[in-house]
Every structure is written in structure tokens, then in C-alpha cells.
Design a protein around this motif. Structure first.
Motif, PDB file in Angstrom:
ATOM      1  N   PHE A  15      38.765  42.435  42.770  1.00 23.72           N
ATOM      2  CA  PHE A  15      37.888  41.586  43.331  1.00 23.72           C
ATOM      3  C   PHE A  15      36.790  42.317  44.442  1.00 23.72           C
ATOM      4  O   PHE A  15      35.441  42.496  44.789  1.00 23.72           O
ATOM      5  CB  PHE A  15      38.611  41.057  44.674  1.00 23.72           C
ATOM      6  N   ALA A  16      37.176  44.082  43.876  1.00 23.77           N
ATOM      7  CA  ALA A  16      35.822  44.101  44.726  1.00 23.77           C
ATOM      8  C   ALA A  16      34.802  45.053  44.232  1.00 23.77           C
ATOM      9  O   ALA A  16      33.654  44.640  44.138  1.00 23.77           O
ATOM     10  CB  ALA A  16      36.731  46.141  45.205  1.00 23.77           C
ATOM     11  N   ARG A  17      35.371  45.267  42.685  1.00 22.94           N
ATOM     12  CA  ARG A  17      33.756  44.851  41.455  1.00 22.94           C
ATOM     13  C   ARG A  17      33.269  43.918  41.981  1.00 22.94           C
ATOM     14  O   ARG A  17      32.359  43.424  40.611  1.00 22.94           O
ATOM     15  CB  ARG A  17      35.284  45.200  40.347  1.00 22.94           C
ATOM     16  N   MET A  18      33.901  42.917  41.701  1.00 29.01           N
ATOM     17  CA  MET A  18      33.983  40.537  41.281  1.00 29.01           C
ATOM     18  C   MET A  18      32.587  40.684  43.064  1.00 29.01           C
ATOM     19  O   MET A  18      30.994  40.314  41.938  1.00 29.01           O
ATOM     20  CB  MET A  18      34.552  39.872  41.647  1.00 29.01           C
ATOM     21  N   ALA A  19      32.486  41.330  43.826  1.00 30.36           N
ATOM     22  CA  ALA A  19      31.439  41.616  44.808  1.00 30.36           C
ATOM     23  C   ALA A  19      30.657  42.743  44.669  1.00 30.36           C
ATOM     24  O   ALA A  19      29.482  41.801  44.904  1.00 30.36           O
ATOM     25  CB  ALA A  19      32.222  42.070  45.599  1.00 30.36           C
ATOM     26  N   ASP A  20      31.067  43.125  44.238  1.00 32.44           N
ATOM     27  CA  ASP A  20      29.567  44.996  43.836  1.00 32.44           C
ATOM     28  C   ASP A  20      29.011  43.951  42.519  1.00 32.44           C
ATOM     29  O   ASP A  20      27.183  43.662  42.533  1.00 32.44           O
ATOM     30  CB  ASP A  20      30.064  45.644  43.068  1.00 32.44           C
ATOM     31  N   ALA A  21      29.714  43.206  41.733  1.00 33.55           N
ATOM     32  CA  ALA A  21      28.652  42.847  40.397  1.00 33.55           C
ATOM     33  C   ALA A  21      28.086  42.015  40.721  1.00 33.55           C
ATOM     34  O   ALA A  21      27.113  41.687  40.235  1.00 33.55           O
ATOM     35  CB  ALA A  21      29.944  42.663  39.388  1.00 33.55           C
ATOM     36  N   MET A  22      28.518  41.192  41.297  1.00 36.45           N
ATOM     37  CA  MET A  22      27.165  40.108  41.723  1.00 36.45           C
ATOM     38  C   MET A  22      26.280  40.547  42.471  1.00 36.45           C
ATOM     39  O   MET A  22      24.888  39.902  42.097  1.00 36.45           O
ATOM     40  CB  MET A  22      28.045  38.733  43.226  1.00 36.45           C
ATOM     41  N   ALA A 190      27.280  44.749  47.933  1.00 36.57           N
ATOM     42  CA  ALA A 190      28.502  46.869  47.453  1.00 36.57           C
ATOM     43  C   ALA A 190      29.084  46.673  49.295  1.00 36.57           C
ATOM     44  O   ALA A 190      29.759  47.428  49.030  1.00 36.57           O
ATOM     45  CB  ALA A 190      27.434  47.760  47.454  1.00 36.57           C
ATOM     46  N   PHE A 191      28.470  46.529  49.840  1.00 36.69           N
ATOM     47  CA  PHE A 191      29.237  46.564  51.232  1.00 36.69           C
ATOM     48  C   PHE A 191      30.576  46.001  51.429  1.00 36.69           C
ATOM     49  O   PHE A 191      30.994  46.855  51.880  1.00 36.69           O
ATOM     50  CB  PHE A 191      28.006  46.328  52.461  1.00 36.69           C
ATOM     51  N   PHE A 192      31.018  45.069  51.487  1.00 36.08           N
ATOM     52  CA  PHE A 192      32.071  44.514  51.274  1.00 36.08           C
ATOM     53  C   PHE A 192      33.055  45.495  49.320  1.00 36.08           C
ATOM     54  O   PHE A 192      33.909  45.478  50.572  1.00 36.08           O
ATOM     55  CB  PHE A 192      31.966  42.591  50.673  1.00 36.08           C
ATOM     56  N   SER A 193      32.083  44.977  49.063  1.00 35.06           N
ATOM     57  CA  SER A 193      33.790  46.193  47.873  1.00 35.06           C
ATOM     58  C   SER A 193      33.626  47.679  48.366  1.00 35.06           C
ATOM     59  O   SER A 193      34.832  48.074  48.468  1.00 35.06           O
ATOM     60  CB  SER A 193      32.066  46.538  46.121  1.00 35.06           C
ATOM     61  N   PHE A 194      32.794  48.584  49.125  1.00 35.34           N
ATOM     62  CA  PHE A 194      32.626  49.286  50.036  1.00 35.34           C
ATOM     63  C   PHE A 194      34.454  48.916  50.996  1.00 35.34           C
ATOM     64  O   PHE A 194      34.763  49.680  50.438  1.00 35.34           O
ATOM     65  CB  PHE A 194      32.129  49.790  51.219  1.00 35.34           C
ATOM     66  N   LEU A 195      33.901  48.654  51.862  1.00 37.20           N
ATOM     67  CA  LEU A 195      35.133  47.876  52.469  1.00 37.20           C
ATOM     68  C   LEU A 195      36.664  47.538  51.739  1.00 37.20           C
ATOM     69  O   LEU A 195      37.717  48.554  52.299  1.00 37.20           O
ATOM     70  CB  LEU A 195      34.786  46.520  53.681  1.00 37.20           C
ATOM     71  N   LEU A 196      36.816  46.700  50.948  1.00 35.22           N
ATOM     72  CA  LEU A 196      37.622  46.295  50.403  1.00 35.22           C
ATOM     73  C   LEU A 196      38.758  47.635  49.519  1.00 35.22           C
ATOM     74  O   LEU A 196      39.383  48.198  50.001  1.00 35.22           O
ATOM     75  CB  LEU A 196      37.288  45.824  49.254  1.00 35.22           C
ATOM     76  N   VAL A 197      37.577  48.858  49.349  1.00 30.70           N
ATOM     77  CA  VAL A 197      38.233  50.199  48.221  1.00 30.70           C
ATOM     78  C   VAL A 197      39.006  50.739  49.306  1.00 30.70           C
ATOM     79  O   VAL A 197      39.404  52.008  49.281  1.00 30.70           O
ATOM     80  CB  VAL A 197      37.468  50.525  47.462  1.00 30.70           C
TER      81      VAL A 197
END
Length: 416
Positions: A15-22, A190-197
Motif C-alpha cells: 500500500f505504501a509503495r502504491m501511494a508513492d508510485a502514483m 510520498a507523504f502518505f507512504s511515509f506515514l504508513l511505513v
């Protein structure tokens, strides 16, 4: 704990990679338009000659897109080794995401082409910090070889949802709200991915206890094989990256040739990823049953006609179809190749071994836009024909240098 047969931690990483990739894939569509729009000063550069090569707008766009891939690719083996040595995947992922997001937000403040290159360089380094550490964690979370292909299939599917739908949404965002809004979406991803990880991912005990000592990358193969199988797959992956990424630089030519708006180019670009994500999970899980090699061979064979055809189709629907076929080819290669490399990786050396493939894909996607930006001057079809010829060579290389690694694989009518 597993969800639908997949470790929860793999799903969080996915999920984190999905948000960052988008967010990052937005830039593939936005940057060519942004550079060509007049908001970035390139008039003084276009028309000059460097080492006998005429500088064109397409070439400058290709350089901007490719710089990210070059720095991303060439940095990954070093990052992979360092994350193996320190056994700290999470820290690398977080720093990389911070760099990617920050640079995306700064684009709206620059007007110089050279400043764009600096930001792309920072993003390339950010991606290099993130990618090998993430795939190493996914590999280490597989409790056996029979789960590895499925893990990578799930991970790549979510990553590709982001990467595939990003260009489609990017075209609509630019047309409706403009460039600043599009860059804002990249920052948010990128910010959402950061929070997830940061909240849900931690380094595994296996990572902490198995830091590798031998972190070299093998080039020569065992016995009568010329090349190490992972290195051979790396060369094939470079070719695959070139074949799918050369499309990006030719946005203006393709839109004019097919008489289509920007959002349809985004759909065609994303078609590869859409087909890829639909096939990733079944291909990954099937490779855990039937082996890695059959899927690799079929994938590289499909890559040949699906690449060449893009130089000759003259309809919008035709371009969508051949890009979808190319996406199926990529799906047949991606998860099985990562699983095969994971099968061969020594304990504590996942980052180093898998970085060969992630580096290769990044290098291919860097070379693709640069190659097409240059070759298109010889004719629209030339880049795609060259890509198809390279795919023929990659097919032979995998056939001759890569053996099956899954001992329990069921038989299929392919040579072993």
C-alpha cells in the motif's frame, strides 16, 4: 498474521509503495508537458549542438526523465549492500520517501531547466534509498520459496495500481486544475507512504540477525554458463525497461499521430501497468507452483511483437491494445524474476542480490526515454523496432543462461 493468504506486513509495504508510485508516476506525464509548456526556459538550449548531436525539445525531455533512472539505478547496488550490512531497511525507506516528496513540491518554484535536472537527481537518489530496501523486506517476509512469488506478485500489483493509474489521473488533473495541483498530488503520495511505513513497518528479526558478510554481485556463471543467472536476468530487465519506457518521450508525436488529447496518452501509457497489475498476482503464485523459467520465457517472447507494433499502429484503440499486450509480457517477467533472485540470494544478502534487478529496471526505464528521444529523428517506428530487436536478444539470453530454481516445480511443456 496474513490477510487473504499474504503477510500483513507485505500488504502494508505494498500500500505504501502504491501511494508513492502514483505520485511519482504523475511526473512521467507532467514533466514533458511542463517543460514543453514554456514555464521552463529551454529556448536558449534547443537548437544547439553537443558532441555533434542536435539538441531538441524531445531530447531535453528524455534527459530529464532519464536522469532519475540513471541515478536511481546506479545507486541501488550500493544502497542494497549498505542496508544488508546495517540491517536497517526502514530507515532507508523513510529517508528516500522524504526526498521524493520534497523534490516534487519544489518543481512549482523553478523555471530553469537545470533546476529541473537537480530535482530529478534528488528524486533518483530518493528512489534508490527506497526500492532495494523495500524489496529486500518483501523477500525476507517469505517463510519459504513457495511463498516468494506470491509475495512479489501482491507487492507489484499494488505498486502497479499506483503507477498505472497515476498517468491517467495526471492527465485529467493537469487539464482541469493545472500543473501545481498535479505536483501537489505527487507530494501527497510520498507523504502518505511515509506515514504508513513509519507507523506500521519495522525491520524483521531475520534482517537483524542475518546481516551478510559476502555482499559481492556475481557476474560470471557457474559451470558452462557464461553469466550468473541473476546478472543475465538483469540484462534482460534492462531491455524490458527500455521497451516500455521509450513511449514516454514521444508524447507529442503520438498525440499528433493519433490525433488524441493528453488524457488518452495517459491511458495508453498506463495500459502497460494496468495489464501488468491484473496479471501479477496469478503469475506470481503460479510461478510458485510451476516454476519461474516458463513464465520468464513467455514474457520475453511476448515483448518482441508488442514493442515493434507500437511503431506502426495508427488508431487510438490499436495503441491501447498493443500496450496491454506489452503489460502482460512485463507481468510474466517481473514477479518470477524477483522470486528467482530471492531463491538464489544468500542469507542476509537480499538487498544486494535483488538490487541487481531493481537497478536494471531503473536503468532500462532511464535509457528508454533517452533512446527514443534520439532515435525518433530517424523515423517514428525506429525506436520501437530497435526495442523489439533488443527483446529478441534478451529472450535468447534468458533461455541460454537461466535455469529453474524451484525444485518442487510441476512440469510444463518448456525446456528445462
Amino acid at each position: 498474521m496474513s490477510v487473504l493468504g499474504t503477510d500483513r506486513r507485505v500488504l502494508v509495504l505494498a500500500f505504501a509503495r502504491m501511494a508513492d508510485a502514483m505520485g511519482n508516476s504523475f511526473l512521467i506525464v507532467i514533466l514533458p508537458l511542463y517543460i514543453a509548456s514554456g514555464q521552463i526556459a529551454i529556448d536558449a538550449i534547443v537548437g544547439t549542438s553537443v558532441l555533434g548531436v542536435q539538441v531538441t525539445e524531445s531530447l531535453l525531455i528524455g534527459i530529464a526523465l532519464s536522469l532519475f533512472g540513471f541515478l536511481n539505478s546506479f545507486s541501488q547496488p550500493f544502497v542494497g549492500r549498505l542496508s544488508d550490512r546495517l540491517a536497517k531497511r526502514k530507515a532507508f525507506i523513510l529517508v528516500g520517501l522524504a526526498l521524493l516528496g520534497t523534490a516534487s513540491g519544489v518543481y512549482i518554484f523553478v523555471s530553469s531547466y537545470w533546476a529541473v535536472l537537480v530535482l530529478r537527481a534528488l528524486q533518483g537518489i530518493g528512489a534508490a534509498l527506497t526500492i532495494p530496501s523495500t524489496v529486500a523486506l518483501v523477500n525476507e517476509l517469505a517463510t519459504s520459496a513457495s511463498e516468494r512469488g506470491g509475495n512479489f506478485g501482491v507487492f507489484n500489483t499494488f505498486r502497479l495500481i499506483g503507477f498505472g493509474f497515476g498517468p491517467v489521473v495526471a492527465g485529467l488533473v493537469v487539464d482541469i486544475w493545472g500543473y501545481h495541483a498535479a505536483f501537489g498530488v505527487a507530494v501527497a503520495g510520498a507523504f502518505f507512504s511515509f506515514l504508513l511505513v513509519a507507523a506500521l513497518v519495522s525491520d524483521t528479526e531475520e534482517t537483524k540477525s542475518q546481516a551478510g558478510e559476502d555482499l559481492s554481485i556475481a557476474v560470471l556463471g557457474p559451470g558452462d554458463r557464461l553469466l550468473d543467472p541473476v546478472f543475465a536476468l538483469g540484462i534482460g530487465t534492462v531491455v524490458m525497461g527500455i521497451a516500455i519506457a521509450m513511449f514516454a518521450t514521444l508524447e507529442a508525436q503520438i498525440n499528433a499521430r493519433l490525433d488524441q488529447p493528453t488524457y488518452l496518452f495517459g491511458l495508453q501509457f498506463g495500459a502497460v501497468t494496468i495489464a501488468n497489475l491484473v496479471a501479477q498476482i496469478p503469475v506470481g503464485r503460479a510461478s510458485d507452483v510451476y516454476g519461474r523459467r516458463p513464465f520468464l520465457l513467455v514474457g520475453f517472447l511476448l515483448l518482441v511483437p508488442s514493442t515493434a507494433a507500437q511503431g506502426y499502429v495508427t488508431t487510438i484503440a490499436g495503441m491501447v491494445v498493443v500496450r496491454l499486450v506489452q503489460g502482460v509480457a512485463v507481468a510474466m517477467v517481473f514477479a518470477p524474476s524477483l522470486a528467482l533472485a530471492g531463491d538464489l540470494a544468500k542469507k542476509g544478502a537480499s538487498g544486494t542480490t535483488l538490487s541487481v534487478l531493481t537497478m536494471s529496471f531503473g536503468l532500462g526505464t532511464a535509457l528508454g526515454p533517452l533512446t527514443s528521444g534520439y532515435l525518433v529523428s530517424f523515423g517514428f517506428a525506429v525506436p520501437f523496432v530497435v526495442g523489439a530487436v533488443l527483446a529478441v536478444g534478451a529472450t535468447w539470453l534468458v533461455y541460454s543462461q537461466v535455469d529453474e530454481t524451484l525444485e518442487s516445480a510441476r512440469s510444463l511443456p518448456f525446456p528445462k
